[in-house]
Design a protein around this motif. Structure first.
Motif, mmCIF file in Angstrom:
data_model
loop_
_atom_site.group_PDB
_atom_site.id
_atom_site.type_symbol
_atom_site.label_atom_id
_atom_site.label_comp_id
_atom_site.label_asym_id
_atom_site.label_seq_id
_atom_site.Cartn_x
_atom_site.Cartn_y
_atom_site.Cartn_z
ATOM 1 N N ILE A 28 0.842 -1.198 0.000
ATOM 2 C CA ILE A 28 0.000 0.000 0.000
ATOM 3 C C ILE A 28 0.871 1.240 0.000
ATOM 4 C CG2 ILE A 28 -1.743 1.284 1.295
ATOM 5 C CD1 ILE A 28 -2.695 -1.444 2.402
ATOM 6 N N PHE A 29 1.997 1.149 0.704
ATOM 7 C CA PHE A 29 2.951 2.251 0.779
ATOM 8 C C PHE A 29 4.291 1.801 0.207
ATOM 9 C CE2 PHE A 29 -0.104 2.972 4.177
ATOM 10 C CZ PHE A 29 -0.483 4.282 3.941
ATOM 11 N N CYS A 30 5.034 2.750 -0.338
ATOM 12 C CA CYS A 30 6.331 2.464 -0.942
ATOM 13 C C CYS A 30 7.301 1.947 0.110
ATOM 14 C CB CYS A 30 6.891 3.709 -1.618
ATOM 15 S SG CYS A 30 8.526 3.470 -2.337
ATOM 16 N N VAL A 31 8.025 0.885 -0.234
ATOM 17 C CA VAL A 31 8.987 0.292 0.680
ATOM 18 C C VAL A 31 10.183 1.221 0.900
ATOM 19 C CG1 VAL A 31 10.286 -0.997 -1.053
ATOM 20 C CG2 VAL A 31 10.110 -1.893 1.250
ATOM 21 N N ASP A 32 10.487 2.112 -0.056
ATOM 22 C CA ASP A 32 11.645 3.001 0.064
ATOM 23 C C ASP A 32 11.318 4.331 0.733
ATOM 24 O OD1 ASP A 32 13.344 1.185 -1.023
ATOM 25 O OD2 ASP A 32 13.426 2.098 -3.001
ATOM 26 N N CYS A 33 10.246 4.993 0.274
ATOM 27 C CA CYS A 33 9.988 6.355 0.768
ATOM 28 C C CYS A 33 8.701 6.501 1.575
ATOM 29 C CB CYS A 33 9.976 7.335 -0.411
ATOM 30 S SG CYS A 33 8.555 7.161 -1.522
ATOM 31 N N GLY A 34 7.854 5.466 1.615
ATOM 32 C CA GLY A 34 6.633 5.522 2.402
ATOM 33 C C GLY A 34 5.473 6.213 1.720
ATOM 34 N N GLU A 35 5.641 6.642 0.489
ATOM 35 C CA GLU A 35 4.585 7.310 -0.265
ATOM 36 C C GLU A 35 3.455 6.322 -0.568
ATOM 37 O OE1 GLU A 35 3.161 10.794 -2.289
ATOM 38 O OE2 GLU A 35 4.821 10.505 -0.915
ATOM 39 N N PRO A 36 2.180 6.768 -0.469
ATOM 40 C CA PRO A 36 1.075 5.875 -0.840
ATOM 41 C C PRO A 36 1.193 5.483 -2.319
ATOM 42 C CG PRO A 36 0.248 7.793 0.344
ATOM 43 C CD PRO A 36 1.695 8.042 0.056
ATOM 44 N N LEU A 37 0.945 4.203 -2.589
ATOM 45 C CA LEU A 37 1.071 3.693 -3.949
ATOM 46 C C LEU A 37 -0.271 3.689 -4.657
ATOM 47 C CD1 LEU A 37 3.385 0.660 -3.197
ATOM 48 C CD2 LEU A 37 4.039 2.799 -4.297
ATOM 49 N N GLY A 38 -0.226 3.824 -5.958
ATOM 50 C CA GLY A 38 -1.425 3.799 -6.775
ATOM 51 C C GLY A 38 -1.758 2.386 -7.218
ATOM 52 N N ALA A 39 -2.349 2.303 -8.392
ATOM 53 C CA ALA A 39 -2.797 1.022 -8.930
ATOM 54 C C ALA A 39 -1.622 0.205 -9.453
ATOM 55 C CB ALA A 39 -3.801 1.259 -10.050
ATOM 56 N N LYS A 40 -1.885 -1.073 -9.591
ATOM 57 C CA LYS A 40 -0.901 -2.011 -10.130
ATOM 58 C C LYS A 40 -0.654 -1.686 -11.606
ATOM 59 C CE LYS A 40 -0.817 -6.862 -11.296
ATOM 60 N NZ LYS A 40 -1.510 -8.127 -11.181
ATOM 61 N N LEU A 41 0.584 -1.893 -12.066
ATOM 62 C CA LEU A 41 0.905 -1.663 -13.470
ATOM 63 C C LEU A 41 0.236 -2.727 -14.335
ATOM 64 C CD1 LEU A 41 4.753 -0.927 -13.341
ATOM 65 C CD2 LEU A 41 2.903 0.725 -13.528
ATOM 66 N N THR A 42 -0.124 -2.325 -15.551
ATOM 67 C CA THR A 42 -0.661 -3.298 -16.502
ATOM 68 C C THR A 42 0.481 -4.190 -16.972
ATOM 69 O OG1 THR A 42 -0.244 -1.908 -18.424
ATOM 70 C CG2 THR A 42 -2.365 -1.609 -17.293
ATOM 71 N N PRO A 43 0.172 -5.366 -17.513
ATOM 72 C CA PRO A 43 1.246 -6.236 -18.013
ATOM 73 C C PRO A 43 2.130 -5.549 -19.059
ATOM 74 C CG PRO A 43 -0.801 -7.468 -17.871
ATOM 75 C CD PRO A 43 -1.129 -6.038 -17.571
ATOM 76 N N GLU A 44 1.561 -4.705 -19.894
ATOM 77 C CA GLU A 44 2.345 -3.984 -20.896
ATOM 78 C C GLU A 44 3.305 -2.998 -20.225
ATOM 79 O OE1 GLU A 44 -1.137 -3.971 -21.089
ATOM 80 O OE2 GLU A 44 -1.192 -5.659 -22.490
ATOM 81 N N GLN A 45 2.796 -2.259 -19.224
ATOM 82 C CA GLN A 45 3.644 -1.313 -18.499
ATOM 83 C C GLN A 45 4.745 -2.042 -17.746
ATOM 84 O OE1 GLN A 45 0.474 0.478 -16.213
ATOM 85 N NE2 GLN A 45 0.620 2.407 -17.363
ATOM 86 N N GLU A 46 4.403 -3.180 -17.161
ATOM 87 C CA GLU A 46 5.389 -3.953 -16.411
ATOM 88 C C GLU A 46 6.477 -4.491 -17.348
ATOM 89 O OE1 GLU A 46 5.492 -7.500 -13.082
ATOM 90 O OE2 GLU A 46 3.604 -6.510 -13.557
ATOM 91 N N ASN A 47 6.088 -4.943 -18.534
ATOM 92 C CA ASN A 47 7.068 -5.419 -19.512
ATOM 93 C C ASN A 47 8.000 -4.294 -19.942
ATOM 94 O OD1 ASN A 47 6.182 -8.048 -19.477
ATOM 95 N ND2 ASN A 47 4.795 -7.785 -21.210
ATOM 96 N N LYS A 48 7.455 -3.079 -20.124
ATOM 97 C CA LYS A 48 8.290 -1.931 -20.491
ATOM 98 C C LYS A 48 9.288 -1.624 -19.380
ATOM 99 C CE LYS A 48 6.781 1.748 -22.689
ATOM 100 N NZ LYS A 48 5.948 2.926 -23.032
ATOM 101 N N GLN A 49 8.831 -1.663 -18.128
ATOM 102 C CA GLN A 49 9.708 -1.406 -16.990
ATOM 103 C C GLN A 49 10.812 -2.457 -16.909
ATOM 104 O OE1 GLN A 49 10.038 1.003 -14.640
ATOM 105 N NE2 GLN A 49 8.585 2.156 -15.859
ATOM 106 N N ASN A 50 10.449 -3.716 -17.104
ATOM 107 C CA ASN A 50 11.442 -4.790 -17.047
ATOM 108 C C ASN A 50 12.458 -4.653 -18.172
ATOM 109 O OD1 ASN A 50 10.340 -5.939 -14.758
ATOM 110 N ND2 ASN A 50 9.044 -7.355 -15.897
ATOM 111 N N GLU A 51 12.023 -4.271 -19.360
ATOM 112 C CA GLU A 51 12.937 -4.075 -20.482
ATOM 113 C C GLU A 51 13.886 -2.910 -20.198
ATOM 114 O OE1 GLU A 51 14.967 -4.664 -23.848
ATOM 115 O OE2 GLU A 51 13.419 -5.985 -23.041
#
Length: 88
Positions: free
Chosen positions: A16-39
């Motif tokens: 729910i919150f960022c593990v690094d900075c504690g900021e509230p997190l939004g929605a989960k990335l779509t599979p396409e967005q996640e693939n772009k991030q991984n690339e």
């Protein structure tokens, strides 16, 4: 995966919150967005391990450096023994 909008950290889907900075997190990335991030991460890692990196040290250079250090230590030990035997 969830991506923090404040610091850019990658977080698990159940966070729910960022593990690094504690900021509230939004929605989960779509599979396409996640693939772009991984690339993008893969490309960044490839750059880090690229042999053109000025900090890259080849295996041959590591071996030569190790031999040089061993030689210097051996010479130092020889000098110490020569000094000890010369005083007796």
């Amino acid at each position: 995966m969830k991506l923090c909008k404040k610091c850019g950290a990658h977080n698990a889907d159940d966070r729910i919150f960022c593990v690094d900075c504690g900021e509230p997190l939004g929605a989960k990335l779509t599979p396409e967005q996640e693939n772009k991030q991984n690339e993008a991460l893969s490309q960044q890692l490839e750059k880090m391990y690229n042999r053109r990196n000025p900090l890259y040290v080849s295996c041959f250079d590591k071996i030569v450096g190790s031999i040089a250090i061993a030689g210097a230590i051996g010479a130092l030990i020889g000098v110490i023994f020569a000094l000890i035997n010369g005083q007796e």
